[in-house]
Design an enzyme around this catalytic site. Structure first.
Site, PDB file in Angstrom:
ATOM      1  N   GLN A   7       5.755 -13.435   8.686  1.00 47.00           N
ATOM      2  CA  GLN A   7       5.770 -12.088   8.303  1.00 47.00           C
ATOM      3  C   GLN A   7       4.252 -11.382   8.086  1.00 47.00           C
ATOM      4  O   GLN A   7       4.203 -10.133   8.456  1.00 47.00           O
ATOM      5  CB  GLN A   7       6.863 -11.635   7.491  1.00 47.00           C
ATOM      6  CG  GLN A   7       7.012 -10.221   6.918  1.00 47.00           C
ATOM      7  CD  GLN A   7       8.204 -10.049   5.718  1.00 47.00           C
ATOM      8  OE1 GLN A   7       9.226 -10.194   5.998  1.00 47.00           O
ATOM      9  NE2 GLN A   7       7.539  -9.847   4.681  1.00 47.00           N
ATOM     10  N   GLU A  41       3.716  -2.101   6.938  1.00 46.20           N
ATOM     11  CA  GLU A  41       2.819  -2.400   5.853  1.00 46.20           C
ATOM     12  C   GLU A  41       1.629  -2.083   6.448  1.00 46.20           C
ATOM     13  O   GLU A  41       0.443  -2.392   5.602  1.00 46.20           O
ATOM     14  CB  GLU A  41       2.829  -3.776   4.931  1.00 46.20           C
ATOM     15  CG  GLU A  41       4.391  -3.687   4.524  1.00 46.20           C
ATOM     16  CD  GLU A  41       4.440  -4.936   3.581  1.00 46.20           C
ATOM     17  OE1 GLU A  41       3.673  -5.590   3.150  1.00 46.20           O
ATOM     18  OE2 GLU A  41       5.324  -5.321   2.867  1.00 46.20           O
ATOM     19  N   ASP A  47       2.969 -14.675   3.955  1.00 45.21           N
ATOM     20  CA  ASP A  47       4.478 -14.680   3.639  1.00 45.21           C
ATOM     21  C   ASP A  47       5.017 -15.105   4.861  1.00 45.21           C
ATOM     22  O   ASP A  47       5.301 -14.162   5.822  1.00 45.21           O
ATOM     23  CB  ASP A  47       4.584 -13.157   3.317  1.00 45.21           C
ATOM     24  CG  ASP A  47       6.195 -13.195   3.023  1.00 45.21           C
ATOM     25  OD1 ASP A  47       6.919 -14.088   2.812  1.00 45.21           O
ATOM     26  OD2 ASP A  47       6.679 -11.905   2.530  1.00 45.21           O
ATOM     27  N   GLU A 106       4.044 -17.875   0.719  1.00 45.22           N
ATOM     28  CA  GLU A 106       4.920 -17.303   0.184  1.00 45.22           C
ATOM     29  C   GLU A 106       6.421 -17.382   1.048  1.00 45.22           C
ATOM     30  O   GLU A 106       6.343 -17.423   2.352  1.00 45.22           O
ATOM     31  CB  GLU A 106       5.004 -15.615   0.274  1.00 45.22           C
ATOM     32  CG  GLU A 106       5.972 -14.823  -0.516  1.00 45.22           C
ATOM     33  CD  GLU A 106       5.671 -13.203  -0.211  1.00 45.22           C
ATOM     34  OE1 GLU A 106       4.672 -12.979  -0.298  1.00 45.22           O
ATOM     35  OE2 GLU A 106       6.379 -12.590  -0.311  1.00 45.22           O
ATOM     36  N   ASP A 146       9.751 -15.289  -3.096  1.00 46.23           N
ATOM     37  CA  ASP A 146      10.031 -13.898  -3.068  1.00 46.23           C
ATOM     38  C   ASP A 146      11.568 -13.770  -2.945  1.00 46.23           C
ATOM     39  O   ASP A 146      12.388 -13.715  -4.168  1.00 46.23           O
ATOM     40  CB  ASP A 146       9.427 -13.150  -1.781  1.00 46.23           C
ATOM     41  CG  ASP A 146       9.749 -11.676  -1.520  1.00 46.23           C
ATOM     42  OD1 ASP A 146      10.370 -11.372  -2.374  1.00 46.23           O
ATOM     43  OD2 ASP A 146       9.484 -11.243  -0.456  1.00 46.23           O
ATOM     44  N   LYS A 177       9.322  -8.183  -7.893  1.00 47.72           N
ATOM     45  CA  LYS A 177       9.421  -6.760  -7.421  1.00 47.72           C
ATOM     46  C   LYS A 177      10.492  -6.363  -8.190  1.00 47.72           C
ATOM     47  O   LYS A 177      11.509  -6.924  -8.111  1.00 47.72           O
ATOM     48  CB  LYS A 177      10.121  -6.959  -6.086  1.00 47.72           C
ATOM     49  CG  LYS A 177       9.015  -7.490  -4.995  1.00 47.72           C
ATOM     50  CD  LYS A 177       9.890  -7.782  -3.684  1.00 47.72           C
ATOM     51  CE  LYS A 177       8.720  -7.898  -2.397  1.00 47.72           C
ATOM     52  NZ  LYS A 177       9.571  -8.438  -1.297  1.00 47.72           N
TER      53      LYS A 177
HETATM   54  P1  PGA Z   1      10.281  -6.284   2.138  1.00 51.09           P
HETATM   55  O1  PGA Z   1       9.006  -7.112   2.318  1.00 51.09           O
HETATM   56  O2  PGA Z   1       9.894  -5.347   1.164  1.00 51.09           O
HETATM   57  O3  PGA Z   1      10.476  -5.901   3.375  1.00 51.09           O
HETATM   58  O4  PGA Z   1      11.311  -7.458   1.328  1.00 51.09           O
HETATM   59  C1  PGA Z   1       8.259  -7.610   1.404  1.00 51.09           C
HETATM   60  C2  PGA Z   1       7.815  -8.978   1.441  1.00 51.09           C
HETATM   61  O5  PGA Z   1       8.627  -9.837   2.027  1.00 51.09           O
HETATM   62  O6  PGA Z   1       6.980  -9.567   0.548  1.00 51.09           O
HETATM   63 ZN    ZN Z   2       8.036 -11.639   1.031  1.00 50.94          ZN
END
Ligand code: PGA
Ligand code: ZN
Length: 418
Positions: A165, A208, A245, A286, A313, A338
């Site tokens: 990702q 992002e 990640d 990650e 995560d 988060k």
């Molecule tokens: P998400 O991605 O905000 O789409 O979950 C960020 C991540 O996976 O770290």
């Molecule tokens: Zn992540």
């Protein structure tokens, strides 16, 4: 003690053009706090529930008017003209008012909006910068985090053309955030030039802000990152390291990992990651395994944990119970924090404390759907995160956070970690 006069909210749009909310909290002395709530795309199954309208006539069902209304009615009716001794006091009250296990009744987006807006109002009442208020709350000395900056995107953030990702860069030995951004900008430009040359693509960016060409494999993505670092005049590993990640839950099904055209069992997936860490200067991996693959996580941690951050995560979802279990079973050594995964600042602080007590590293992270709000930078500095993960340097919802770090460095004299 401080009395809340009222709370309110408005539906706004995030960086993907999807609705989210901006919450307000007015204290009885007139102080106003406000904060907006981010939203993920590759969400963990154990995340607190984000309330969406499900009405196909508005925003394809993703409207947030229900969550806004929860704040304006249910939450406001319960908290208005009520005294709260602390952030923990308010957050506990909100969790009880919700009454569900995953914040499904009021919505984690509604609850977090109020939690954050109250925090901002408290900081303003104390005439303290937000980071200083957060640091006091956590009982830690504030410090600037080291940015993990997105270079290439795949997976759910870029149409899934490649499994991994995010490939991010971490600038080593930089004395200032300003220098980190300078180096990141050089590497990003080198990467854009390389992509144009190899894939004939213009600078098209993913959720992002990372570059997202049709890499033929994850390995090609990692190789291009190293090539970009070199072409910008830096030494891979020494000057600029990589973090990934993998977001493995996204390509895990029927107990197998479907990566780059191959189907791997957990042992071979761990082997694959070990190969990547041998070939590329990776300091952090990650979500290398699926969020439910506890044995895989233990295996990966045992194999690479001594030298690499094994970062959870979706696996941990900033959830104290999952973190506790991961500590006991030695399944990770780093927490991606988060706050909207768990829903209140207080629960996120509990997650931070558990991680710190176990000697883990902490990465304070944005979501792929972000807003121009910059509270995340204050959170990362105030809670002394080792790293901050915000995305690339090309979009304003990301830059709001980097630019706030620059402000804190210049105006408040905060310094980065060594
Ligand atoms: P998400 O991605 O905000 O789409 O979950 C960020 C991540 O996976 O770290
Ligand atoms: Zn992540």
């Amino acid at each position: 003690m401080s009395e809340i006069e009222s709370v309110s909210a408005v539906e706004i749009l995030d960086s993907r053009g999807r609705p989210t909310l901006l919450a307000f909290c007015r204290l009885a002395d007139g102080t106003l706090g406000q904060a907006s709530v981010p939203s993920g795309a590759s969400t963990g199954a154990a995340e607190a529930l984000e309330l969406r309208d499900g009405d196909p006539r508005r925003h394809g069902g993703s409207g947030c008017l229900k969550a806004v209304s929860k704040i304006k009615r249910e939450i406001n009716d319960a908290v208005a003209r009520r005294e709260f001794a602390s952030q923990a006091d308010l957050d506990r009250f909100l969790v009880e008012l919700d009454g569900s296990a995953n914040k499904a009744s009021l919505g984690a987006n509604a609850i977090l909006g109020v939690s954050l807006a109250f925090c901002r109002a408290q900081a303003a009442r104390r005439k303290a910068p937000l980071y200083a208020h957060l640091a006091r709350m956590a009982g830690v000395a504030p410090r600037l985090p080291q940015p993990m900056i997105n270079l290439f995107s795949g997976g759910a953030h870029a149409g899934g053309q490649v499994a991994i990702q995010d490939v991010q860069i971490a600038v080593r030995n930089a004395q200032t955030i300003s220098r980190v951004l300078e180096v990141a900008s050089d590497v990003f430009r080198a990467a854009a030039a390389l992509i144009a040359e190899r894939y004939g693509e213009r600078l098209l960016t993913a959720d992002e802000g990372g570059l997202a060409p049709a890499f033929e494999s994850s390995e090609a993505m990692l190789g291009a990152a190293v090539a970009a670092i070199e072409s910008a005049g830096f030494h891979p590993g020494e000057d600029v390291a990589l973090t990934v990640d993998v977001a493995a839950s996204q390509f895990h099904s029927d107990g197998r990992y479907h990566v780059d055209g191959a189907t791997l069992d957990r042992e071979r997936m761990v082997e694959q990651i070990a190969t990547w860490t041998r070939r590329y200067p990776l300091i952090s991996v990650e979500d290398g395994l699926d969020e439910a693959d506890w044995s895989g996580w233990r295996l990966l941690h045992e194999r690479l944990g001594a030298n690499t951050m094994i970062l959870g995560d979706d696996f941990l979802c900033t959830n104290p119970a999952r973190i506790q279990r991961a500590i006991h079973s030695s399944a990770a050594n780093s927490l991606l924090l988060k706050v909207n995964q768990i829903g209140t600042l207080t629960e996120a602080l509990e997650a931070l404390r558990l991680a710190r007590k176990a000697g883990w590293k902490v990465v304070v992270s944005a979501r792929s759907g972000e807003t121009e709000d910059d509270w995340l930078a204050d959170l990362a500095a105030g809670w002394a995160g080792d790293f901050i993960k915000v995305g690339s340097i090309t979009q304003s919802e990301r830059l709001a956070k980097y630019n706030r770090l620059l402000y804190l460095e210049e105006m408040d004299g905060l310094t980065p970690r060594d």
